[in-house]
Design a protein around this motif. Structure first.
Motif, PDB file in Angstrom:
ATOM      1  N   GLU A 721       0.872  -1.176   0.000  1.00  0.00           N
ATOM      2  CA  GLU A 721       0.000   0.000   0.000  1.00  0.00           C
ATOM      3  C   GLU A 721       0.911   1.227   0.000  1.00  0.00           C
ATOM      4  N   PRO A 724      -1.715   6.023   0.953  1.00  0.00           N
ATOM      5  CA  PRO A 724      -2.889   5.653   1.752  1.00  0.00           C
ATOM      6  C   PRO A 724      -4.078   5.245   0.885  1.00  0.00           C
ATOM      7  N   GLY A 725      -4.522   4.012   1.061  1.00  0.00           N
ATOM      8  CA  GLY A 725      -5.688   3.519   0.339  1.00  0.00           C
ATOM      9  C   GLY A 725      -5.412   3.053  -1.060  1.00  0.00           C
ATOM     10  N   ASN A 741      -7.530  -1.133  -6.146  1.00  0.00           N
ATOM     11  CA  ASN A 741      -7.759  -0.644  -4.791  1.00  0.00           C
ATOM     12  C   ASN A 741      -8.956  -1.340  -4.152  1.00  0.00           C
ATOM     13  N   ASP A 765      -4.143  -4.122  12.136  1.00  0.00           N
ATOM     14  CA  ASP A 765      -3.907  -2.986  11.248  1.00  0.00           C
ATOM     15  C   ASP A 765      -4.445  -3.233   9.842  1.00  0.00           C
ATOM     16  N   ALA A 768      -7.508  -1.062   9.545  1.00  0.00           N
ATOM     17  CA  ALA A 768      -7.188   0.344   9.282  1.00  0.00           C
ATOM     18  C   ALA A 768      -6.891   0.553   7.806  1.00  0.00           C
ATOM     19  N   ALA A 769      -6.205  -0.418   7.180  1.00  0.00           N
ATOM     20  CA  ALA A 769      -5.945  -0.340   5.741  1.00  0.00           C
ATOM     21  C   ALA A 769      -7.238  -0.432   4.947  1.00  0.00           C
ATOM     22  N   GLU A 771     -10.120   0.704   5.911  1.00  0.00           N
ATOM     23  CA  GLU A 771     -10.745   2.030   6.018  1.00  0.00           C
ATOM     24  C   GLU A 771     -10.086   3.029   5.082  1.00  0.00           C
ATOM     25  N   ARG A 772      -8.764   3.006   5.014  1.00  0.00           N
ATOM     26  CA  ARG A 772      -8.076   3.916   4.087  1.00  0.00           C
ATOM     27  C   ARG A 772      -8.465   3.606   2.643  1.00  0.00           C
ATOM     28  N   THR A 775     -12.116   4.708   1.899  1.00  0.00           N
ATOM     29  CA  THR A 775     -12.167   6.172   1.808  1.00  0.00           C
ATOM     30  C   THR A 775     -11.629   6.652   0.465  1.00  0.00           C
ATOM     31  N   HIS A 776     -10.469   6.159   0.092  1.00  0.00           N
ATOM     32  CA  HIS A 776      -9.839   6.569  -1.166  1.00  0.00           C
ATOM     33  C   HIS A 776     -10.690   6.155  -2.365  1.00  0.00           C
TER      34      HIS A 776
END
Length: 963
Positions: A721, A724-725, A741, A765, A768-769, A771-772, A775-776
């Motif tokens: 990654e 981010p995202g 993605n 984690d 969290a990836a 979520e990124r 979002t992206h």
């Protein structure tokens, strides 16, 4: 008595009993063959009165009766007094594929003098004492090739460069010079230039190997570097490469270890080309130096290999770039790279070119000829793979040294300079159903959509100023955003979020909006300052192509057919059953077969992704029938998938990923489980994760090995990654691919929850990836609902109802919808609205299509130009209809908007069943691969197994919707 002065270029052919030893083959070396005992034969490898000798290559002809013989080389003299240093000895039955003789079959013995004082005295220089090596061989084939190390012949080099040139238009092979004996052996110095377009503004890299004829690992490393460039042609936007894989062609042709041949007296040593660059007395160094002078490379690399080395070594003139080079090479090479060493021989190419000002960065890398990289079964594979790692390290270092963007995603500098544009170029009215759930009858509306994508703006909040003609009514913005009237017809919309290079807003206006000018500026910028310092934004003119869409031109006939009920779950089940039955006939069930468990696809390849989908299909069949044969099939298919996973601990760019197999215009003719392997593919890795999770959901148990495979594959995605995202489309990719993605973050979500249910404690984690990534991904969706192939892309693959984006939109969205029930995706704000827009985009790309002997069906658009040429017409793949239908049924189930998406999915599958189905040819799948039979099928989009897996998911969603 045989003397070293008796040696002549070209080798010897000697028959001893019923065995024939032949070194007259191309690049052969071996002479003075004799039998010294029962099944014990001896020969010499030192060609003439040369200083060093430690290589040979010969062919052995025999009855092939499996007898065991000892072949003893009498006169090696190069750091070989340890048995470990002899392990490069190899055998072959075809001269191309080599396997190890093995240390268990080697014995060190004293050397055997010839009895000729001149030759015997000259072999020992006090530093390299001579010795002998006995090799125990089994002659179980009529012809066996025997060598040390793995030969790199000039014919192999020529064939490889020609194949590269044929496979890719960016590779160009040329002759750059001729050695003294080129007319006798027929091979000049060849160079491959790898570039795209002009070299201006590119980083120029030159690679030279084969200065020493016995250093095959360096030559194969150059070959591996070229193969890596084939897989990563995206590098050519920033780099151009010049690669000379063999400089010392005379020495290679005639079996020397270090020197070329003296044309006046070939028995003598000739010249060590590695020490001839300052004077350049030889035609080989003169030819290569001319290229160095012409190219003036930013980076000059020479590839060698030392026979005694157990770790990589790097030599470079002292300069500020050394630290960066070493850091990146250590990061990418899977075995240790020792400390940097300065050159002691200042007449080597690297210091000579550096001191002459012809290169700014230079390094000599001593690769490994005696130690294999982790995961490599043969020396040849290891040498080639080393070249791939070296290229990766060099590219990363040069990007840092020369401040070049590491990715195309970062290639365009972003800022906050005000932008000025013409509003009418970016305004449109979307179809009415984007603002209602009533699809029955078209209706007029007053909502206008303004959208600009690909803005060179950093994510931030910006003010938008719109200038309208006098007398225009106040602006009414949709969503409660307030507009502030200003002076001279300017209206301010303050603090609009531009999260990712896209500005979008909607407002209501009766008739065509009267705006004639607009400015975007950082929030709080004074209008006069923004006007005075703005740059024009004229990258494209927006056109959704809505006026061309058949349903929007004639809605009622289309809607009537859309909402008909002539096809349902039982039809989907029948389609799935027929494909699964056919797939079962293509599975390799012989445990002795190299591809046991795999599915032999229509492209004659054994693909891990196909096998993963088949495992899910077979698991579903086992669940439905209880027949244990289907469980066995599912487990064998899954085990085959595991064998395709690349494992390189410590190398995050490779470890845990799966490779992508295509052929012809989209790649190389690969088969599974055999090198050369292509690079890791992020799309395939994500797809395989999803299919393995689906198989687990269907009841295929997860033991420790299964969890380890899943964890490693998801670990590859998580480790790749770079922004981010953004998840890599493939190993080394530099563009921000939106379908990759979506596949990446959804695969992480699937893997996390599957492992958690199995009690395997996945890394937190990963979420969290996810979520990124989500979002992206949502930031990249355009108003029409489409995700352009590349983030912030403009053109016909963006912002429009155009069939070019059907496959990319579909594969990403399909995999996202496989995770709609999983945290954190399940309750993500705005996701349902985004899915609704995406479905509406599909609706606009659908059309009525006449069918033989049936009423019209509904199909997705595809390229219908009379001549496709080399275009494979992605949008025409039947697979695209499956991803669309599976997506529509899943979002119908999870968003609460069941119609018209349930019906549209069924209509698409009905079209496939009626028009893209066959049962007459069992050598082909029931589902026809493409809407256009003449389209090239060299791609993964035709996978019948995957289609069957999607059909199973569709049946489940449809049953749940109909409850």
């Amino acid at each position: 008595m045989w003397r070293y002065s008796d040696w002549r270029p070209g080798g010897e052919r000697t028959t001893l009993g019923d065995l024939t030893f032949d070194s007259t083959i191309h690049c052969g070396n071996g002479h003075d063959f004799e039998q010294v005992g029962p099944n014990h034969y001896r020969f010499r490898a030192r060609p003439g009165l040369v200083t060093y000798a430690w290589r040979f290559l010969m062919r052995i002809e025999s009855p092939g009766d499996g007898r065991e013989v000892i072949l003893e080389v009498a006169d090696f003299n190069h750091f070989g007094q340890e048995l470990w240093q002899e392990q490069a000895a190899v055998m072959s039955t075809d001269g191309e594929n080599w396997h190890d003789v093995g240390l268990d079959n080697l014995t060190l013995v004293p050397w055997t003098p010839t009895g000729d004082p001149e030759g015997d005295t000259s072999i020992d220089d006090g530093w390299h004492p001579p010795y002998g090596v006995q090799h125990r061989l089994r002659l179980d084939a009529p012809v066996i090739w025997f060598a040390t190390g793995t030969p790199y012949t000039l014919q192999h080099s020529r064939d490889h460069l020609a194949a590269m040139e044929k496979r890719c238009r960016f590779f160009h092979t040329q002759e750059i010079g001729r050695a003294a004996f080129a007319d006798q052996h027929g091979f000049p110095l060849l160079m491959s230039k790898v570039s795209k377009g002009s070299d201006e503004g590119k980083l120029r890299v030159m690679v030279i190997a084969g200065e020493h004829p016995s250093e095959f690992a360096g030559m194969y490393a150059a070959e591996g570097l070229l193969e890596e460039l084939l897989r990563r042609s995206d590098l050519l936007s920033d780099f151009s490469f010049w690669v000379v894989p063999v400089v010392n062609v005379d020495g290679v042709a005639y079996g020397r270890s270090y020197h070329n041949l003296d044309p006046d007296d070939p028995i003598r040593s000739g010249v060590n080309l590695s020490r001839d660059w300052a004077r350049r007395t030889q035609p080989e160094t003169q030819a290569a130096w001319k290229i160095v002078e012409e190219v003036r490379p930013h980076c000059l690399v020479t590839l060698h290999n030392g026979r005694h080395r157990r770790a990589y070594e790097a030599y470079a003139p002292p300069n500020p770039s050394v630290s960066t080079l070493m850091r990146h090479l250590r990061k990418h090479l899977p075995l240790p790279l020792e400390h940097w060493r300065p050159f002691t021989e200042m007449d080597s190419l690297n210091p000579v070119a550096y001191e002459a000002g012809l290169t700014e960065t230079t390094v000599l890398i001593e690769t490994l000829i005696l130690q294999k990289l982790p995961g490599c079964g043969t020396f040849k594979e290891s040498y080639r793979r080393a070249g791939r790692f070296i290229l990766r390290g060099l590219v990363a270092a040069l990007r840092e040294l020369y401040n070049r963007p590491k990715m195309l995603a970062l290639a365009e500098p972003l800022g906050k300079a005000p932008l000025r544009f013409t509003p009418s170029h970016f305004l449109t009215q979307l179809p009415w159903f984007y603002y209602t759930s009533d699809f029955t009858t078209p209706c007029e509306h007053n909502t206008w959509n303004l959208e600009l994508n690909g803005l060179p703006l950093e994510p931030a909040h910006y003010d938008l100023w719109l200038h309208s003609l006098p007398g225009s009514p106040p602006l009414k913005v949709v969503g409660g955003k307030r507009a502030w009237p200003g002076d001279d017809g300017w209206t301010l919309l303050p603090s609009l979020p531009v999260p990712a290079r896209m500005l979008r807003l909607e407002f209501e206006h009766s008739g065509r909006p009267p705006f004639d000018d607009a400015v975007i500026a950082p929030e709080g910028t004074v209008l006069q300052h923004a006007l005075a310092h703005s740059e024009p934004f004229t990258r494209y003119v927006r056109d959704t192509l809505a006026a061309e869409k058949q349903p929007l031109r004639s809605w009622q006939p289309f809607h009537n057919r859309l909402m008909s009920d002539s096809f349902g779950a039982s039809d989907l089940e029948a389609m799935a059953s027929e494909i699964v039955d056919w797939v079962a006939t293509r599975q390799v069930l012989d445990p002795a077969d190299h591809h046991y468990g795999a599915i032999w696809s229509e492209e004659d390849k054994y693909d891990a992704r196909d096998a993963a989908a088949a495992a899910a299909c077979f698991a579903r069949r086992y669940r439905d029938t209880g027949d244990a044969q289907w469980l066995d099939r599912a487990l064998s298919a899954r085990r085959y998938v595991y064998r395709n996973q690349r494992r390189e601990p410590g190398n995050a760019a490779h470890d845990g990923g799966f490779v992508h197999m295509v052929s012809g215009m989209w790649g190389v003719d690969f088969t599974r489980l055999h090198p050369p392997y292509p690079g890791i593919d992020g799309v395939d890795t994500g797809v395989i994760i999803h299919q393995l999770c689906s198989a687990a959901d269907l009841g295929l148990c997860l033991a420790e090995e299964d969890c380890d495979v899943l964890r490693s594959a998801a670990g590859w995605i998580a480790a790749n990654e770079p922004l981010p995202g953004m998840f890599l489309h493939h190993e080394g990719a530099t563009h921000d691919c939106q379908n990759a993605n979506a596949i990446g973050f959804s695969a992480l979500a699937r893997a996390y929850h599957t492992l958690e249910r199995a009690g395997a404690s996945p890394p937190g984690d990963w979420l969290a990836a996810v979520e990124r990534g989500l979002t992206h991904y949502l930031e990249g969706q355009e108003a029409v609902g489409v995700w352009p192939y590349w983030f912030a892309q403009v053109g016909r693959r963006a912002g429009a109802f155009h069939f070019d984006n059907i496959p990319d939109h579909g594969i990403g969205l399909y995999h996202l919808t496989r995770s709609l029930n999983l945290f954190p995706i399940s309750d993500w704000p705005g996701l349902h609205d985004a899915l609704g827009r995406a479905a509406r985009w599909y609706l606009c790309l659908s059309r009525l299509e006449p069918g033989p002997a049936h009423e019209p069906t509904i199909n997705l658009e595809y390229d219908q130009r009379p001549e496709l040429g080399d275009d494979i017409c992605f949008s025409g793949f039947t697979w695209c209809r499956f991803t669309a239908a599976a997506t529509l049924l899943r979002l119908a189930r999870f968003t609460g908007e069941a119609e018209p998406w349930r019906h549209l999915a069924l209509r698409l599958m009905e079209h496939v069943r009626r028009n893209l189905w066959q049962t007459s040819d069992p050598s082909h799948a029931p589902v026809v691969a493409h809407a256009r039979p003449e389209a090239k099928l060299a791609t993964w989009c035709q996978a019948a197994e995957w289609n069957a897996a999607m059909l199973g998911e569709m049946v489940l969603d449809l049953r749940l919707l109909e409850k």
